[in-house]
Design a protein around this motif. Structure first.
Motif, PDB file in Angstrom:
ATOM      1  N   TRP A 191       0.977  -1.792  -0.334  1.00 60.14           N
ATOM      2  CA  TRP A 191       0.278  -0.372   0.050  1.00 60.14           C
ATOM      3  C   TRP A 191       1.036   1.151  -0.078  1.00 60.14           C
ATOM      4  N   LEU A 245      -3.946   0.509   7.057  1.00 53.92           N
ATOM      5  CA  LEU A 245      -2.838  -0.444   5.538  1.00 53.92           C
ATOM      6  C   LEU A 245      -1.432   0.358   5.697  1.00 53.92           C
ATOM      7  N   TYR A 588      -6.099   5.383  -0.095  1.00 56.60           N
ATOM      8  CA  TYR A 588      -6.885   5.221  -1.783  1.00 56.60           C
ATOM      9  C   TYR A 588      -8.200   5.439  -2.065  1.00 56.60           C
ATOM     10  N   ARG A 640     -10.059  -6.979   1.120  1.00 59.76           N
ATOM     11  CA  ARG A 640     -10.304  -5.498   0.242  1.00 59.76           C
ATOM     12  C   ARG A 640      -9.827  -6.118  -0.932  1.00 59.76           C
ATOM     13  N   TRP A 684      -9.007   6.101  -8.199  1.00 57.43           N
ATOM     14  CA  TRP A 684      -8.157   5.096  -8.357  1.00 57.43           C
ATOM     15  C   TRP A 684      -7.055   4.790  -9.409  1.00 57.43           C
ATOM     16  N   ASN A 689      -3.334   5.401  -6.509  1.00 53.09           N
ATOM     17  CA  ASN A 689      -2.645   4.498  -6.457  1.00 53.09           C
ATOM     18  C   ASN A 689      -1.492   4.523  -6.142  1.00 53.09           C
ATOM     19  N   PRO A 690      -1.643   3.270  -5.053  1.00 53.90           N
ATOM     20  CA  PRO A 690       0.076   2.783  -4.192  1.00 53.90           C
ATOM     21  C   PRO A 690       0.762   3.210  -5.908  1.00 53.90           C
ATOM     22  N   ALA A 730      -3.149  -6.937  -0.112  1.00 51.31           N
ATOM     23  CA  ALA A 730      -2.848  -5.973  -0.594  1.00 51.31           C
ATOM     24  C   ALA A 730      -2.342  -5.908  -1.725  1.00 51.31           C
TER      25      ALA A 730
END
Ligand code: ZN
Length: 759
Positions: A191, A245, A588, A640, A684, A689-690, A730
């Motif tokens: 994340w 997270l 996010y 998730r 997203w 997003n990550p 994740a």
């Protein structure tokens, strides 16, 4: 490959209408993630040479697959190995090379690269997408691939037959294959925001609601700068957020609503320009529509293929019907009639939304919807039967009567499919302003009647074909679809018998809803059936939106219906559940997949239908994965990402389906919090997003090369989506673009259009 030039959209807010564009749109490789890597500093470089490989396109044999999927087959594979004798490549994080592919005609060129380690890393090959007749510089981040004992680098391509654009042979010349150690680091798991990156919605933000960005570095403050004037339009401090997270650095500019074109600046770092305005996603609509256009089957698509697959047939009662038309489903050339119908419906929804606002875009959306609906109508074989699917990996010569003709298109007469066809046809007959309207209307009435009759006589379908993405249909979804379809028929005809059906079918649906808990996380979602043994899940194709859409349509079309308060109550319960899930979404704002229950495998049939190709130890794996979610009570966990065991992983279609449910409910209930859930999934997808990557090729920047192995890289292509590994709930987004997480999919594209039609 010749592509028409993209007429750039004016990056200004306020003007909604856009200029007409000619498809296929050109590719912008310069902002592709792998190409941007070329700017990184190289610390060590080790050259391992090159090769030349000539690949005949055909072998003279027929492609043969398995009995269940006989044409999901290639003619052969040609490879070139570079032997490395078990070398440890751990010190290198990048592989680079130059490749010149040549092919007569306008061939789509690509090459697979496999890094064969002992033991294997399990990631499979990376698809290198190439431009024909020129040198291509290739970069691949290999930091996530196991490489401590590399036996060989394997370059290979599958022989997929000749479409009308291709010559006899494909030739590949590679030089300067080199292992690099660089100064850069691009994580593919977890994340944490990518180091040095700003994760933001690269398309922009709708004016109202939440607007955030996340920093992959420490920064006390940020500013929003108007790119037209250069002036600071908004400035604030960033906020440190810690939750389940991790710890994140968040810039929140939700209170800033003025339409315009902006950059976010943070110290010396700055984003590319993005929009705030109602038209923030207009550019993505053009691009995603271009992707759908380029997936067309049965007709020539400039630069990609000639008229294709018109010699692929269904055969029923001695009558052959061509399966050429519609859209290739994904990276391969398969098609499912119902998925094509899903996308045609999404195009019709998008058309209805843009009809008055943007006539140039609306015209294109309508043309594409008609292309899809023509195919759907063509596959009606009489008596409720449809040609329904084929798995296909290769091109055919397109000429009827030659030895490569295919006659294995599957057929079936499922009630479920006919209900959905009827609903889609009814919507399009009424809303598409099409010359096909009368045909669509007649087909809707007939298909609904077949569906109803079949359901009365046979009950629930058995879904005979495992490879069709209806296989996981639960009884509750069955009823949602029946009710929604009946409401569409009522809208089309005004005949009360359909309204009565819609209400009757919904009664079963309401009995499948979770009720009675004080915890909204454990309330409001739908079980597979009235036994309430197992919740509904989707892990690949998703029709999660149908529950909400059925209830919203009932409320809209029958506001004085006897059951109105029940429908309204059910919607509210479901809405509260989605809001409760969002409270666990993290910074996010990725909507969690939902509530999973211990021992779901006790429902053997439902489990097998959800988890195709599950391994023999799936029960143990299920137990291991469920507890990686957030524990709610002894038997319930919030996950998730879905629980996944097989190649069918990647959550984009799942996210967008539930987002559609939230947005449709938000519009009906005038509930901004629900509308926000849908917006958050848009953000997203295009960079919030990550990995700070856009999942739409050509939209924003840092979009990855995707697995589009038949039709090549396409502007607007969308993948199956970000996946998870078995060891964590994740995100996992490998640089390797293997199937099916990074495989392109028209299903995802259709859902993008369908969601945007709510805003
Ligand atoms: Zn085709």
């Amino acid at each position: 490959m010749k592509r028409n030039t993209l007429i750039a959209l004016a990056l200004t807010a306020g003007t909604i209408a856009t200029q007409a564009q000619t498809f296929p749109l050109s590719l912008d490789r310069s902002k592709q993630a792998e190409v941007m890597m070329a700017k990184d500093q190289v610390l060590v470089s080790h050259d391992i040479g090159g090769f030349k490989m000539v690949v005949p396109i055909e072998t003279g044999k027929r492609a043969r697959g398995s009995d269940g999927d006989p044409d999901y087959a290639i003619f052969g594979t040609v490879s070139h190995d570079i032997d490395l004798g078990g070398k440890d490549l751990s010190q290198y994080d990048r592989l680079a090379m130059e490749i010149l592919p040549t092919c007569e005609g306008q061939g789509v060129m690509n090459l697979n690269l496999s890094i064969d380690n002992s033991p294997a890393s399990g990631l499979g090959a990376h698809l290198i997408n190439l431009d024909n007749n020129r040198w291509n510089t290739i970069y691949l981040d290999i930091s996530g691939i196991r490489r401590d004992h590399v036996d060989r680098l394997r370059f290979y391509t599958d022989q997929k037959g000749r479409n009308l654009f291709l010559g006899e042979n494909l030739t590949y010349v590679a030089k300067g294959i080199r292992l690099l150690k660089t100064s850069a680091h691009y994580p593919e798991k977890g994340w944490a925001t990518a180091p040095e990156a700003i994760a933001y919605s690269m398309s922009g933000y709708l004016p109202h609601g939440r607007k955030t960005a996340l920093m992959g570095f420490d920064a006390p403050s940020f500013r929003i700068v108007d790119t037209t004037t250069g002036e600071v339009a908004f400035a604030s401090r960033t906020r440190a957020v810690s939750d389940a997270l991790g710890t994140f650095r968040v810039a929140d500019f939700s209170s800033f609503k003025k339409p315009g074109t902006y950059r976010l600046e943070c110290g010396t770092r700055r984003t590319e320009p993005f929009l705030i305005g109602d038209n923030a996603f207009k550019s993505s609509l053009w691009k995603v529509l271009n992707f759908i256009y380029c997936q067309r089957c049965g007709v020539e698509v400039e630069g990609i293929h000639g008229r294709c697959h018109n010699d692929v047939y269904s055969v029923r009662n001695g009558r052959k019907v061509s399966y050429g038309g519609g859209w290739h489903d994904a990276g391969d050339l398969s098609q499912q009639t119902l998925q094509t119908a899903d996308v045609a419906f999404a195009l019709a929804e998008a058309y209805a939304h843009e009809r008055k606002a943007d006539t140039a875009l609306a015209k294109k959306l309508k043309a594409e919807a008609e292309h899809g609906f023509r195919f759907v109508l063509q596959q009606r074989l009489g008596g409720g039967w449809h040609a329904s699917s084929i798995g296909l990996l290769h091109w055919t010569d397109g000429k009827p009567g030659t030895s490569d003709d295919i006659t294995t298109v599957r057929t079936q007469d499922c009630a479920f499919d006919n209900f959905l066809y009827a609903g889609y046809e009814a919507f399009a007959a009424k809303r598409l302003d099409s010359d096909l309207a009368e045909k669509l209307r007649n087909a809707a009435i007939e298909d609904y009647a077949y569906a109803r009759q079949r359901f009365v006589s046979h009950g629930y379908d058995k879904f005979p074909h495992m490879m069709e993405h209806t296989y996981n249909t639960s009884r509750s979804l069955f009823h949602a679809v029946m009710s929604w379809s009946a409401s569409q028929m009522f809208r089309l005809t005004g005949d009360k018998k359909y309204a009565d059906d819609a209400a009757a079918y919904a009664r079963y649906l309401l009995r499948c809803q979770a009720t009675g808990s004080k915890n909204p996380l454990l309330n409001g979602y739908f079980y597979r059936d009235t036994t309430k043994a197992v919740p509904v899940h989707f892990i690949h194709q998703s029709r999660d939106q149908m529950f909400a859409m059925a209830l919203v349509e009932l409320c809209k079309t029958q506001p004085r219906g006897a059951d109105f308060q029940s429908w309204r109550g059910s919607l509210s319960l479901y809405a509260e559940h989605l809001k409760a899930l969002m409270a666990h979404a993290g910074p996010y704002n990725m909507l969690p997949s939902g509530i999973w229950q211990a021992h779901e495998y006790d429902d053997g049939d439902g489990f097998a239908r959800l988890h195709l190709f599950a391994p023999s130890n799936a029960r143990e794996l299920y137990d291991e994965q469920i507890v990686l979610g957030e524990r709610i009570d002894d038997s319930h966990y919030l996950r998730r990402f879905p629980i996944w065991f097989s190649i069918f992983n990647g959550n984009e279609a799942i996210l967008l389906s539930t987002a559609k449910a939230a947005a449709a409910m938000g519009n009906y209930l005038h509930d901004k919090q629900l509308s926000q859930i849908g917006m958050d999934q848009l953000y997203w997808t295009v960079g919030h997003n990550p990995f700070a990557q856009s999942l739409i090729y050509g939209e924003g920047h840092g979009y990855p090369s995707m697995d589009s192995f038949s039709s090549g890289e396409i502007t607007g292509e969308m993948p199956v989506g970000i996946r998870a590994q078995a060891d964590a709930d994740a995100p996992y987004w490998p640089h390797t673009n293997n199937a099916c997480y990074k495989e392109v999919w028209v299903t995802t594209a259709g859902k993008w259009l369908s969601l945007l039609a709510e805003y």
